[in-house]
Motif scaffolding. Sequence first.
Motif, short mmCIF file in Angstrom:
data_model
loop_
_atom_site.label_atom_id
_atom_site.label_comp_id
_atom_site.label_asym_id
_atom_site.label_seq_id
_atom_site.Cartn_x
_atom_site.Cartn_y
_atom_site.Cartn_z
N TRP A 102 16.49 34.56 22.05
CA TRP A 102 17.89 34.15 21.79
C TRP A 102 18.86 35.22 22.25
N ILE A 103 18.58 36.48 21.89
CA ILE A 103 19.47 37.58 22.27
C ILE A 103 19.55 37.70 23.79
N MET A 104 18.41 37.65 24.46
CA MET A 104 18.38 37.82 25.92
C MET A 104 19.06 36.66 26.64
N SER A 105 19.03 35.47 26.06
CA SER A 105 19.64 34.31 26.71
C SER A 105 21.11 34.15 26.37
N THR A 106 21.60 34.91 25.39
CA THR A 106 22.97 34.71 24.91
C THR A 106 23.90 35.87 25.23
N PHE A 107 23.40 37.09 25.25
CA PHE A 107 24.26 38.26 25.40
C PHE A 107 24.03 38.96 26.74
N PRO A 108 25.11 39.46 27.40
CA PRO A 108 26.51 39.30 27.01
C PRO A 108 26.96 37.85 27.15
N GLU A 109 27.88 37.43 26.29
CA GLU A 109 28.22 36.01 26.20
C GLU A 109 28.70 35.41 27.51
N TRP A 110 29.37 36.20 28.35
CA TRP A 110 29.84 35.68 29.64
C TRP A 110 28.85 35.92 30.77
N GLY A 111 27.70 36.50 30.46
CA GLY A 111 26.73 36.77 31.52
C GLY A 111 27.36 37.60 32.63
N THR A 112 27.16 37.18 33.88
CA THR A 112 27.73 37.91 35.02
C THR A 112 28.92 37.18 35.64
N TRP A 113 29.47 36.21 34.92
CA TRP A 113 30.60 35.42 35.44
C TRP A 113 31.73 36.33 35.91
N LEU A 114 32.15 37.26 35.03
CA LEU A 114 33.28 38.13 35.39
C LEU A 114 32.87 39.17 36.42
N ASN A 115 31.65 39.68 36.33
CA ASN A 115 31.16 40.60 37.36
C ASN A 115 31.31 39.98 38.75
N GLU A 116 30.88 38.73 38.85
CA GLU A 116 30.94 38.04 40.14
C GLU A 116 32.38 37.82 40.60
N GLU A 117 33.25 37.46 39.64
CA GLU A 117 34.66 37.24 39.99
C GLU A 117 35.28 38.51 40.55
N ILE A 118 35.02 39.63 39.90
CA ILE A 118 35.58 40.90 40.36
C ILE A 118 35.03 41.27 41.73
N GLU A 119 33.72 41.12 41.92
CA GLU A 119 33.09 41.44 43.20
C GLU A 119 33.69 40.63 44.35
N HIS A 120 33.94 39.36 44.09
CA HIS A 120 34.38 38.44 45.14
C HIS A 120 35.89 38.44 45.34
N GLU A 121 36.63 39.11 44.47
CA GLU A 121 38.09 39.11 44.57
C GLU A 121 38.55 39.89 45.81
N THR A 122 39.36 39.22 46.62
CA THR A 122 40.01 39.89 47.75
C THR A 122 41.43 40.23 47.33
N VAL A 123 41.74 41.52 47.28
CA VAL A 123 43.05 41.96 46.82
C VAL A 123 43.98 42.06 48.02
N GLU A 124 45.05 41.33 47.97
CA GLU A 124 45.98 41.29 49.09
C GLU A 124 46.75 42.61 49.23
N PRO A 125 47.14 42.97 50.45
CA PRO A 125 47.94 44.20 50.65
C PRO A 125 49.19 44.17 49.77
N GLY A 126 49.53 45.34 49.23
CA GLY A 126 50.73 45.46 48.41
C GLY A 126 50.58 44.93 47.00
N THR A 127 49.33 44.66 46.58
CA THR A 127 49.10 44.18 45.21
C THR A 127 47.99 45.00 44.56
N VAL A 128 47.79 44.77 43.28
CA VAL A 128 46.66 45.35 42.55
C VAL A 128 46.18 44.29 41.56
#
Length: 367
Positions: free
Chosen positions: A12-38
């Motif tokens: 149960w612990i291994m299948s549940t935590f962290p609650e968001w899994g790698t969803w946010l990790n993937e979003e951050i990795e794939h984010e293209t930051v446009e020039p002049g922004t952060v």
Amino acid sequence: MSKMEEITRESWIMSTFPEWGTWLNEEIEHETVEPGTVAMWWLGCTGMWFKTPGGCNITVDLWCGNGKRSHGNGKMAEGHQMANMCGGRKMQPNLRAVPFVLDPFAVKHVDAVLATHYHQDHMSPEYAAHVIQSNITTVDENGKEIPVPFIGPKKSVELWQKWGVPADRCITVVPGDSIRIKDIEIVALDSFDRTCLVTTDSTGPDREELTGKCPMDMDDKAVNYLIKTPGGNIYHSGDSHYSIYFAKHGKDYDIDIAFGSYGENPVGMADKMTSCDILRMAEALRCKVVIPIHYDVWTNFMADVNEIRVLYHMKKDRLDYKFHPFFWEVGGKYVYPRDKDKLAYHHERGFEDCFEAPQNIPFRSLL
């Protein structure tokens, strides 16, 4: 084997935590930051992830722990900073109220690990271990490949080293220090975290006696940061209380976004800024957007951001505020200056592709 026989507490612990899994990790990795922004993501408490057009990724106060998990003996550690501050002995009921939105062991790249101070909800041994064990590297200002640095005040550096982070990976900063990493400049500034001043090395009965003593230099214990990015300057105040010296920082630096630790202080405690303090801080810093944080994480300090909203609208015209508040959600993304006029955040709602594929319904009038 049946499903009922396969399931254990560990599965149960291994299948549940962290609650968001790698969803946010993937979003951050794939984010293209446009020039002049952060781009930035709120990770809970005061934890932040910043990403720039130049591919610089830094974290501030990324923490992967929790609060109380058992009533234990019902007593707080005698030398805990809250006990030192108020003389209380009953256990503080600070349970973690928000999910883990990032998997620290799934981080593939980061350029610097920053801490504002050394309290347990602002530093993570798990995250530090992953960065060290994964041999993640970055480049210095000359383009030379180097191990990812750990940056913080003296007490934070001591704690990292106690955990096993090599000394040559740590950079101790005091107010006025400046470090450049790719297209980011990190400036250490004064902290106003008075709870840090009553934090002793021991939390036991042998704690240091502070009565009548001149406080230790805050600079050893905590710092605030100004993070200069291609998209704007971000002020991270850590766990600072309100200080009139915010006005000095506001005069010395151009500040676009300011983060302030907000909370509903229990009677007998002053550990977080109030709604009034958040607005005063923003006015003093001369920022464009103020974002309250930290109110999310502890059950006993949770606060309503609508209080800030009401006060802001009461005061903004009479005091001629040049800023506005933004109310975020943990795990959410904010891109500056693209999102500078937004007042509140909502997670992605989805279903943008509705009716683009054939439906499978008995008849249309069902809708």
